[in-house]
Design a protein around this motif. Structure first.
Motif, short mmCIF file in Angstrom:
data_model
loop_
_atom_site.label_atom_id
_atom_site.label_comp_id
_atom_site.label_asym_id
_atom_site.label_seq_id
_atom_site.Cartn_x
_atom_site.Cartn_y
_atom_site.Cartn_z
N LEU A 1 32.28 44.00 28.68
CA LEU A 1 33.31 44.59 29.54
C LEU A 1 32.92 44.46 31.01
O LEU A 1 33.79 44.26 31.88
N GLY A 2 31.63 44.57 31.30
CA GLY A 2 31.15 44.38 32.67
C GLY A 2 31.45 42.97 33.16
O GLY A 2 31.89 42.76 34.30
N ALA A 3 31.22 41.98 32.30
CA ALA A 3 31.47 40.58 32.67
C ALA A 3 32.96 40.36 32.91
O ALA A 3 33.36 39.69 33.88
N VAL A 4 33.82 40.96 32.06
CA VAL A 4 35.27 40.83 32.25
C VAL A 4 35.68 41.51 33.56
O VAL A 4 36.50 40.99 34.33
N GLY A 5 35.08 42.66 33.84
CA GLY A 5 35.37 43.39 35.08
C GLY A 5 35.00 42.57 36.31
O GLY A 5 35.74 42.55 37.30
N ILE A 6 33.85 41.90 36.25
CA ILE A 6 33.43 41.06 37.38
C ILE A 6 34.36 39.86 37.52
O ILE A 6 34.76 39.48 38.63
N TYR A 7 34.77 39.28 36.38
CA TYR A 7 35.73 38.17 36.39
C TYR A 7 37.01 38.57 37.12
O TYR A 7 37.57 37.77 37.89
N CYS A 8 37.48 39.80 36.88
CA CYS A 8 38.72 40.26 37.53
C CYS A 8 38.57 40.36 39.04
O CYS A 8 39.53 40.10 39.78
N ALA A 9 37.38 40.72 39.51
CA ALA A 9 37.15 40.75 40.96
C ALA A 9 37.25 39.34 41.53
O ALA A 9 37.94 39.10 42.53
N PHE A 10 36.57 38.38 40.89
CA PHE A 10 36.64 36.98 41.34
C PHE A 10 38.07 36.45 41.27
O PHE A 10 38.53 35.75 42.17
N LYS A 11 38.77 36.77 40.15
CA LYS A 11 40.14 36.30 39.95
C LYS A 11 41.03 36.80 41.09
O LYS A 11 41.82 36.04 41.67
N ASN A 12 40.89 38.09 41.40
CA ASN A 12 41.67 38.66 42.51
C ASN A 12 41.33 37.96 43.83
O ASN A 12 42.23 37.55 44.58
N HIS A 13 40.05 37.75 44.10
CA HIS A 13 39.64 37.08 45.34
C HIS A 13 40.22 35.68 45.41
O HIS A 13 40.81 35.29 46.42
N ASN A 14 40.04 34.93 44.31
CA ASN A 14 40.46 33.52 44.31
C ASN A 14 41.97 33.37 44.46
O ASN A 14 42.44 32.48 45.17
N GLU A 15 42.72 34.25 43.78
CA GLU A 15 44.18 34.15 43.84
C GLU A 15 44.74 34.75 45.14
O GLU A 15 45.91 34.55 45.46
N SER A 16 43.90 35.49 45.88
CA SER A 16 44.36 36.09 47.15
C SER A 16 43.72 35.43 48.36
O SER A 16 43.96 35.86 49.49
N GLY A 17 42.86 34.43 48.13
CA GLY A 17 42.20 33.77 49.25
C GLY A 17 41.15 34.64 49.95
O GLY A 17 40.92 34.51 51.15
N ILE A 18 40.51 35.53 49.18
CA ILE A 18 39.46 36.39 49.73
C ILE A 18 38.10 35.74 49.42
O ILE A 18 37.91 35.19 48.33
N ALA A 19 37.17 35.82 50.39
CA ALA A 19 35.84 35.21 50.21
C ALA A 19 35.07 35.92 49.09
O ALA A 19 35.28 37.10 48.82
N ASN A 20 34.21 35.16 48.43
CA ASN A 20 33.38 35.70 47.34
C ASN A 20 31.93 35.85 47.79
O ASN A 20 31.44 35.08 48.62
N LEU A 21 31.24 36.82 47.19
CA LEU A 21 29.78 36.89 47.21
C LEU A 21 29.14 36.92 48.58
O LEU A 21 28.09 36.32 48.78
N ILE B 1 45.30 43.05 39.68
CA ILE B 1 44.18 42.37 39.00
C ILE B 1 42.86 42.97 39.48
O ILE B 1 41.97 43.24 38.69
N PHE B 2 42.78 43.22 40.80
CA PHE B 2 41.55 43.85 41.31
C PHE B 2 41.30 45.19 40.65
O PHE B 2 40.15 45.53 40.33
N ASN B 3 42.39 45.97 40.45
CA ASN B 3 42.23 47.33 39.93
C ASN B 3 41.51 47.40 38.59
O ASN B 3 40.94 48.43 38.24
N VAL B 4 41.58 46.30 37.81
CA VAL B 4 40.86 46.27 36.53
C VAL B 4 39.35 46.36 36.76
O VAL B 4 38.62 46.91 35.93
N HIS B 5 38.91 45.85 37.94
CA HIS B 5 37.46 45.79 38.22
C HIS B 5 36.80 47.17 38.21
O HIS B 5 35.87 47.39 37.40
N PRO B 6 37.22 48.13 39.06
CA PRO B 6 36.54 49.43 39.03
C PRO B 6 36.69 50.15 37.69
O PRO B 6 35.75 50.83 37.24
N VAL B 7 37.86 49.98 37.03
CA VAL B 7 38.08 50.67 35.74
C VAL B 7 37.10 50.14 34.69
O VAL B 7 36.42 50.93 34.00
N LEU B 8 36.99 48.82 34.55
CA LEU B 8 36.08 48.26 33.54
C LEU B 8 34.61 48.48 33.91
O LEU B 8 33.79 48.73 33.02
#
Lengths: 238, 238
Positions: free
Chosen positions: B96-116, B48-55
């Motif tokens: 696409l930028g907004a979707v890419g940012i969403y994927c970073a948050f999604k990865n963080h939230n589903e992996s228990g990684i801190a945001n922002l 899921i994270f990998n979508v972030h740099p690509v988008l």
């Protein structure tokens, strides 16, 4: 570009000086209060590293920025005097930048940390190398022995454009440095939302605002327009 | 500025297209070959994270860059058509930028990684927010309902200058992202001088060269100068 916007350079130089002072205080508070201080020789190798951000920001970026802005900071200044101060400030900036980079290598070598693998180091070495090339070309073209007037005239916009490119690359490198160091500290347990983390990120943001003010001051016309050598109207198509 | 240098925009648009293609291939090779592929839903949250740099690179930066350059890429293009493509490309880039940012948050939230907490997230959210503001002002001023001609004329250089500021901030954020992700991987044991590390750093360098070509293409005059609306000579003092 700022010419078409109807803004003048001097107010941006004031903002830049104030932001430079803020950034300088912030990086010193970080290095001395949070990171234990500065040293060239120390048992605690971290103190050697701490010289790196302080010299790169205060010596390399801030003095270099004041060199860039000198033609705009004092609109009444004699052009030859401004040119000499421009050269002196950039010379000091390069020397302090080189010492600052040396301290990063010294810390790495004495601590057994790998060198030159990160994007910060790659872009940073690229930026200071281009800065050095810019310094040499500037010296030869505009100071000694100095090129013919028409060569100077055609070289000046390249000097300004390439200088701003190197400057923006330098600002980007500083952002990478703040992020890299803070990431290492956070991996080592530093609170991601603690005071020190906020201070480092805010210092980086102040550097972005500072750099923006410097670039606008550089491209905006001086308040007292006296058509210096090489002045030329430049078309922009939006 | 490039006007005074005697360079035209079109060659820089060619260089930019080629560098964009190279960067797109490189980020896909990284995400798919080295990082295991892309997914919106997966047990392996890294996909899921990998979508972030690509988008962010292909969708947000490259399409946004093509939007910036559209007035220069095809010198014979009708101005109204170019304007519409400019709007469409920036609209797709923001989505696409907004979707890419969403994927970073999604990865963080589903992996228990801190945001922002990182400078990358701070500058990145700042950049896309400013991009959104720029998009709204551009739409209202130049499309619908559209401002009076003299307002457009005085707004255009601000639109171009602020747009380039946001663009450079976006490029800097991408550099921070490459460095941050690679630092995490290297802290987890990835070889600092291995193939993947070199690929990521080289992708970042290609993005710097790409962005430089885009900025020069944006400020250099078009090869076929037909004085578009709002064209104005802009003075620069070196």
């Amino acid at each position: 570009m700022a010419g078409a916007l109807g803004v003048k350079a001097t107010p941006f130089t004031y903002a830049a000086h104030a932001l430079a002072a803020a950034a300088a205080v912030m990086v010193l508070v970080w290095a001395i209060h949070f990171r234990g201080g500065l040293a060239f020789e120390a048992v605690n190798k971290n103190l050697i590293f701490n010289v790196h951000p302080v010299l790169m920001l205060i010596g390399y970026i801030i003095l270099g920025s004041e060199g860039i802005m000198i033609y705009k900071s004092f609109p009444g200044l004699n052009h030859d005097t401004a040119k000499l101060i421009h050269l002196i400030l950039h010379t000091i900036a390069i020397v302090l930048g080189a010492v600052g980079i040396y301290c990063a290598f010294k810390n790495h070598n004495e601590s057994g940390i790998a060198n030159l693998y990160s994007l910060h180091s790659w872009l940073g070495l690229g930026a200071i190398s281009l800065y050095g090339i810019q310094w040499i070309f500037g010296l030869v073209t505009f100071f000694f022995p100095g090129a013919a007037p028409d060569v100077r005239r055609s070289a000046l916009p390249w000097h300004a454009l390439f200088g701003l490119f190197v400057y923006i690359l330098t600002l980007a490198t500083s952002q990478l440095g703040f992020l890299e160091k803070l990431t290492f500290l956070e991996s080592g347990g530093l609170d991601k939302y603690g005071t020190e983390a906020i201070l480092v990120n805010c210092t980086a943001l102040v550097v972005v605002l500072f750099g923006t003010a410097v670039v606008i001051a550089a491209i905006a016309p001086a308040d007292k327009v006296d058509e210096p050598e090489g002045y030329a109207p430049i078309p922009v198509v939006g």
